[in-house]
Design a protein around this motif. Sequence first.
Motif, PDB file in Angstrom:
ATOM      1  N   UNK A 196       0.833  -1.197   0.000  1.00  0.00           N
ATOM      2  CA  UNK A 196       0.000   0.000   0.000  1.00  0.00           C
ATOM      3  C   UNK A 196       0.870   1.249   0.000  1.00  0.00           C
ATOM      4  N   UNK A 197       0.472   2.234  -0.769  1.00  0.00           N
ATOM      5  CA  UNK A 197       1.067   3.566  -0.689  1.00  0.00           C
ATOM      6  C   UNK A 197       0.047   4.458  -0.005  1.00  0.00           C
ATOM      7  N   UNK A 198       0.492   5.180   1.002  1.00  0.00           N
ATOM      8  CA  UNK A 198      -0.360   6.172   1.650  1.00  0.00           C
ATOM      9  C   UNK A 198       0.273   7.527   1.389  1.00  0.00           C
ATOM     10  N   UNK A 199      -0.471   8.391   0.724  1.00  0.00           N
ATOM     11  CA  UNK A 199       0.014   9.732   0.410  1.00  0.00           C
ATOM     12  C   UNK A 199      -0.705  10.713   1.325  1.00  0.00           C
ATOM     13  N   UNK A 246       2.958  -1.701  -6.272  1.00  0.00           N
ATOM     14  CA  UNK A 246       1.949  -1.042  -5.430  1.00  0.00           C
ATOM     15  C   UNK A 246       0.573  -1.598  -5.798  1.00  0.00           C
ATOM     16  N   UNK A 247      -0.115  -2.164  -4.816  1.00  0.00           N
ATOM     17  CA  UNK A 247      -1.436  -2.751  -5.066  1.00  0.00           C
ATOM     18  C   UNK A 247      -2.571  -1.751  -4.896  1.00  0.00           C
ATOM     19  N   UNK A 248      -2.414  -0.794  -3.987  1.00  0.00           N
ATOM     20  CA  UNK A 248      -3.456   0.206  -3.739  1.00  0.00           C
ATOM     21  C   UNK A 248      -2.806   1.485  -3.217  1.00  0.00           C
ATOM     22  N   UNK A 249      -3.439   2.605  -3.537  1.00  0.00           N
ATOM     23  CA  UNK A 249      -2.964   3.920  -3.115  1.00  0.00           C
ATOM     24  C   UNK A 249      -4.071   4.563  -2.282  1.00  0.00           C
ATOM     25  N   UNK A 250      -3.698   5.102  -1.136  1.00  0.00           N
ATOM     26  CA  UNK A 250      -4.640   5.788  -0.266  1.00  0.00           C
ATOM     27  C   UNK A 250      -4.213   7.249  -0.185  1.00  0.00           C
ATOM     28  N   UNK A 251      -5.095   8.157  -0.581  1.00  0.00           N
ATOM     29  CA  UNK A 251      -4.807   9.596  -0.567  1.00  0.00           C
ATOM     30  C   UNK A 251      -5.515  10.243   0.618  1.00  0.00           C
ATOM     31  N   UNK A 252      -4.735  10.920   1.460  1.00  0.00           N
ATOM     32  CA  UNK A 252      -5.290  11.532   2.667  1.00  0.00           C
ATOM     33  C   UNK A 252      -5.020  13.030   2.672  1.00  0.00           C
ATOM     34  N   UNK A 253      -6.068  13.801   2.835  1.00  0.00           N
ATOM     35  CA  UNK A 253      -5.926  15.246   2.871  1.00  0.00           C
ATOM     36  C   UNK A 253      -7.109  15.887   3.569  1.00  0.00           C
ATOM     37  N   UNK A 254      -7.052  17.197   3.664  1.00  0.00           N
ATOM     38  CA  UNK A 254      -8.133  17.953   4.296  1.00  0.00           C
ATOM     39  C   UNK A 254      -8.173  19.347   3.688  1.00  0.00           C
ATOM     40  N   UNK A 255      -9.309  19.678   3.088  1.00  0.00           N
ATOM     41  CA  UNK A 255      -9.527  21.009   2.520  1.00  0.00           C
ATOM     42  C   UNK A 255     -10.713  21.610   3.269  1.00  0.00           C
ATOM     43  N   UNK A 310      -6.291   0.131 -10.577  1.00  0.00           N
ATOM     44  CA  UNK A 310      -6.057  -0.324  -9.204  1.00  0.00           C
ATOM     45  C   UNK A 310      -6.731   0.649  -8.254  1.00  0.00           C
ATOM     46  N   UNK A 311      -7.008   0.208  -7.048  1.00  0.00           N
ATOM     47  CA  UNK A 311      -7.685   1.089  -6.096  1.00  0.00           C
ATOM     48  C   UNK A 311      -6.834   2.322  -5.751  1.00  0.00           C
ATOM     49  N   UNK A 312      -7.422   3.477  -5.949  1.00  0.00           N
ATOM     50  CA  UNK A 312      -6.838   4.751  -5.533  1.00  0.00           C
ATOM     51  C   UNK A 312      -7.935   5.435  -4.736  1.00  0.00           C
ATOM     52  N   UNK A 313      -7.736   5.523  -3.440  1.00  0.00           N
ATOM     53  CA  UNK A 313      -8.806   5.847  -2.504  1.00  0.00           C
ATOM     54  C   UNK A 313      -8.803   7.325  -2.122  1.00  0.00           C
ATOM     55  N   UNK A 314      -9.983   7.923  -2.162  1.00  0.00           N
ATOM     56  CA  UNK A 314     -10.206   9.326  -1.801  1.00  0.00           C
ATOM     57  C   UNK A 314     -10.458   9.409  -0.301  1.00  0.00           C
TER      58      UNK A 314
END
Length: 158
Positions: free
Chosen positions: A24-27, A81-90, A118-122
Amino acid sequence: MATSNKNLSDHSSKNIIDVSGKTFAIIVSEWNEEVTESLYSGAYQTLLDNGAHKENIIRKNVPGSFELTLAAQWMASEADIDAVICLGCVIQGETKHFDFICDAVAHGITNVGLKYNKPVIFGVLTPNNQQQALDRAGGKHGNKGDEAAITAIKMLGF
């Protein structure tokens, strides 16, 4: 949807797969760091709790939520990389900047997932104020980071 009656950390255990061999990649956006660090902690711990190995969780930081999309593309392009998780706050402000950023990030993250199949999560919070963000980043509504990690796992099991 997070409301006063919903905890983001509650989820169904259906379609939870073995992720011990997944990477997993966590950005994580550095903007609104108090919130995004909490989101990261939730996502990271949820992945570990569901069988991911520490060495298979890669963290990358970006300056703000707008930059999540390009970083997601870079990470999704990596074969391991099997899945990417994108973490932010606006957080909503007094100008239309909020609308433009949120729209661009949502579309960008969606497009990266479609491009790389592939899963790229909002996992981006879009609250009206700081308190709403904190309530959704480990506060009374649970942690959207937990939800993002579970979503990645479930999408890998699709």
